[in-house]
Design an enzyme around this catalytic site. Structure first.
Site, PDB file in Angstrom:
ATOM      1  N   PRO A 278       0.784  -1.232   0.000  1.00 29.85           N
ATOM      2  CG  PRO A 278       0.041  -0.933   2.193  1.00 29.85           C
ATOM      3  CD  PRO A 278       0.781  -1.904   1.307  1.00 29.85           C
TER       4      PRO A 278
ATOM      5  CB  CYS B 265       5.901  -9.635   6.795  1.00 32.12           C
ATOM      6  SG  CYS B 265       4.784  -9.497   5.423  1.00 32.12           S
TER       7      CYS B 265
ATOM      8  CE  LYS C 246       8.373  -2.801   3.653  1.00 29.31           C
ATOM      9  NZ  LYS C 246       6.948  -3.204   3.681  1.00 29.31           N
TER      10      LYS C 246
ATOM     11  CG  ASP D 163       3.856 -10.480 -13.098  1.00 23.32           C
ATOM     12  OD1 ASP D 163       4.588 -10.394 -12.099  1.00 23.32           O
ATOM     13  OD2 ASP D 163       3.550 -11.571 -13.619  1.00 23.32           O
TER      14      ASP D 163
ATOM     15  CG  ASP E 273       0.975  -3.664  -6.008  1.00 27.67           C
ATOM     16  OD1 ASP E 273       1.775  -3.874  -5.083  1.00 27.67           O
ATOM     17  OD2 ASP E 273      -0.046  -4.357  -6.189  1.00 27.67           O
TER      18      ASP E 273
ATOM     19  CG  ASP F  99       8.043  -5.633   1.306  1.00 32.26           C
ATOM     20  OD1 ASP F  99       8.622  -6.361   2.122  1.00 32.26           O
ATOM     21  OD2 ASP F  99       6.881  -5.208   1.476  1.00 32.26           O
TER      22      ASP F  99
END
EC number: 2.1.1.203
Length: 712
Positions: free
Chosen positions: A121, A255, A124, A176, A149, A202
């Site tokens: 979102p 994460c 970062k 992509d 994104d 990320d």
């Protein structure tokens, strides 16, 4: 496990650029944090927020309050309102502590070209934009951030986040990440491949490190998630490595604490890079951060609980689900040379955070498969120069000829480039000069909204001289970087990008699906023709534009700022005599109101403020969005005044909000709708553009603008 069962404490990061950030920090420490002392909520004593020891300059803080308590508790309502409002105006980001680590380890500087591969979102991304603007006196840093994104809806959330920082150096694209196109830029008249100095990777992950805030993970977690994601993660980070410049730095993060998504991906990438990449030792870069070293041995487990310690043990029937890249390298020497212990594993119980994994890679040379000479397919290797107008008029001739073949002298030709080449030829008929249109429809089906084109204003556009004259713009003003979002009809809004982003836009419009770029600097007045200039300044872009403006600037005192921000249309007589004497000889129209802090009075506001205003017949008003207005009043310790005024000014604005669309034609309406329908963020639907009431140039798609919006 015990730490994972506890709710995640709320953390916040003070965003924004240096001088403003210091003021917000001052305000937080001396007012809001003091009010939290000795509070008890639900029988639990509220601990005063503490700075994160490893985050530079005390700009990130954590509390022992969970996000739920913050939202529900009446004693904390004022603090919560402050957080929501300041988040909307872009001065605070409510961001999980561990998610702040990757941008810090990227070590980005203002001249770096940065790619954020899986950016939504966007918390970062905002950190990276701040790094570009480390020096507030430079309106156009040389670097830029391209934030990508794969999810069209989440791209609008990204736009919403990035817009809060009003930077001309950010572009949001929708691809992509594992096959993000190679971009070209013009370097001294030659087309060259764009390599990035810094890449943030990320990647999508199973999220087992987020269990403290995403309760669903407890129910849905299975070892299968990692097995399904491993291949995608490896493809994304490989694509990133290909686009990194030699000597550049790439950060890979997840994460998740699962080695299949972490060390296995890194080990596999290092193995196939044959020495082109290596793990950097960043152990001394964030003093105060606790972490565990990466691991070198792990096993792979299937959904039904079978463990395998090496690829040879995996039965043939499982070969589609379990891949050889998921296992640690066998050769002990090879394994040791990889230095997997340089990866960072952040565990929840060490500093009361989420779980996280970070690896920092440095590129030593080209990837091995890019060193092979290109295959020549019956075409000249040298690109044919398309016929174009003389370089003196770049805005007219800058559009690339899509039929131009791609040459890659230094690197191998991969499949995506081949398909790109043939499709570029197919699309050769549809290109206008200086127009960066939507991407070719064959290549990418456009999901969601079809974006308007980005049209750079031609060098000789009659629109510009009256603006230049009215605001006495400096000759150094980069007018070729002005763009609009329409090819026909009246130009209602003018946007601005940095010259480096212009270079990217003009040379890649056929390759790239751009969702948003540029900040709004001017809006058309709906009755503009009766003034000397048809365009008024937009608050969103004023900090970028201000250094180039040499007239229509009124220096105001702190008392004037208070009056201008709390009263609808103050008459000249309410303002100081100094302000009146500057305003009285100015023609009606848009003005800049500038406050300079007085260092001899440390109790007053110590950061400069630039506001857009309007000089009416006998009064002055400001055109500042509601959240920004509240922000400045808060910084001056006048929050109470802001609350009282809500009934007057703000209510008037809100009623206008409901009847007129915000004036942003860059799909901000789409963005808000998309984000809310996606339910992606508490504040995603909040509109950061100026309110319609304060806008003489309301959006053409809204109801007819009311003339009364202009002051008398």
């Amino acid at each position: 496990m015990e730490a994972l069962r506890e709710p995640l404490p709320a953390t916040l990061r003070i965003t924004g650029y240096k001088s403003h950030a210091k003021e917000i920090l001052h305000c937080l420490k001396n007012k809001y944090f003091k009010e939290l002392e000795d509070l008890e909520v639900d029988g639990q004593k509220v601990e005063v927020p503490q700075p994160l020891s490893w985050y530079p300059e005390e700009l990130a803080w954590h509390t022992n309050l969970s996000r739920k308590i913050l939202r529900k508790s009446p004693q904390l309502e004022k603090f919560h309102q402050f957080l929501v409002s300041e988040t909307e105006s872009g001065n605070i980001s409510r961001q999980e502590a561990v998610s702040m680590i990757p941008p810090l380890l990227l070590n980005a500087h203002p001249h770096h070209k940065i790619l954020d591969m899986c950016a939504a979102p966007g918390s970062k991304t905002t950190q990276l934009i701040e790094m570009l603007h480390a020096d507030m006196n430079v309106p156009f840093p040389e670097g830029f951030v391209i934030a990508n994104d794969v999810d069209n809806k989440r791209c609008y959330l990204l736009v919403h986040q990035a817009k809060r920082l009003s930077s001309p150096c950010i572009m949001v694209v929708n691809h992509d990440a594992s096959s993000i196109p190679r971009l070209k830029i013009d370097v001294d008249g030659r087309k060259e491949i764009l390599f990035y100095d810094r890449i943030l990777c990320d990647v999508p992950c199973s999220g087992d490190g987020t269990m403290r805030k995403n309760i669903d993970v407890w129910k849905k977690w299975t070892t299968l998630n990692s097995l399904q994601l491993h291949g995608l993660q490896l493809r994304i980070v490989t694509r990133g490595a290909e686009q990194l410049v030699e000597g550049g730095r790439m950060v890979y993060s997840t994460c998740s604490l699962n080695p299949i998504e972490d060390e296995a991906v890194i080990a596999s990438l290092l193995e196939k890079s044959e020495g082109a990449l290596e793990l950097a030792d960043v152990s001394s870069e964030l003093p105060g951060l606790k972490w565990m070293p990466g691991i070198a041995h792990w096993k792979v487990m299937t959904k039904d609980g079978h463990w395998f310690s090496e690829w040879e043990e995996v039965p043939h029937s499982r070969h589609t689900q379990i891949r050889p890249t998921m296992f640690p390298p066998k050769d002990p020497e090879k394994l040791q040379a990889m230095h997997l212990e340089r990866c960072l594993r952040i565990l929840p119980h060490h500093q009361n955070t989420g779980g996280f994994f970070v690896a920092v890679l440095v590129k030593k040379s080209s990837m091995p498969w890019n060193k092979r000479p290109p295959k020549i397919q019956g075409e000249p290797v040298e690109p044919r120069e398309p016929v174009r107008s003389s370089p003196a008029h770049p805005a007219e001739g800058a559009a690339v000829d899509p039929a131009e073949p791609e040459s890659k002298p230094a690197s191998g030709m991969d499949d995506t480039d081949m398909t790109e080449r043939s499709e570029n030829v197919e699309n050769s008929g549809s290109k206008k000069d200086g127009v960066c249109g939507p991407p070719p429809s064959k290549k990418m089906k456009l999901f969601g909204f079809k974006e308007d084109p980005f049209v750079f204003i031609p060098e000789d556009d009659p629109l510009f001289p009256p603006i230049q004259k009215f605001y006495a713009l400096d000759p150094s003003f980069p007018k070729m970087n002005l763009l609009t979002r329409t090819t026909e009809g009246k130009k209602r809004q003018l946007y601005m990008v940095s010259k480096e982003l212009r270079n990217v836009l003009v040379n890649n419009s056929e390759r790239m699906k751009v969702i948003n770029t540029g900040i709004k600097v001017w809006c058309r007045n709906n009755s503009g023709e009766e003034f000397d200039c048809a365009f008024r300044l937009a608050q969103e872009g004023i900090y970028t534009l201000y250094p180039f403006i040499n007239s229509r600037i009124i220096t105001v005192s702190i008392e004037d700022v208070k009056i201008l921000l709390t009263q609808e249309n103050p008459f000249f007589r309410k303002l100081s005599s100094e302000t009146y004497s500057q305003a009285k000889d100015l023609a009606k129209g848009s003005i800049v109101l500038k406050y300079e802090p007085d260092p001899t009075k440390p109790d007053t506001l110590q950061c400069p403020i630039v506001l857009c205003g309007w000089r009416g017949k006998a009064s002055i008003r400001t055109f500042v969005p509601k959240n920004e207005r509240l922000h400045y009043l808060r910084m001056m310790g006048l929050e109470g005044l802001a609350e009282k005024k809500k009934e007057g000014t703000v209510m008037a604005q809100e009623s206008a909000d409901s009847s007129g669309l915000p004036e942003d034609e860059v799909s901000a309406e789409h963005g808000a709708e998309q984000a809310t329908s996606a339910g992606a963020s508490e504040d995603a639907s909040a509109d950061t553009s100026e309110d319609a009431s304060a806008d003489p140039a309301s959006d053409p798609s809204g109801p007819a603008p009311r003339e009364a919006a202009l002051p008398r």
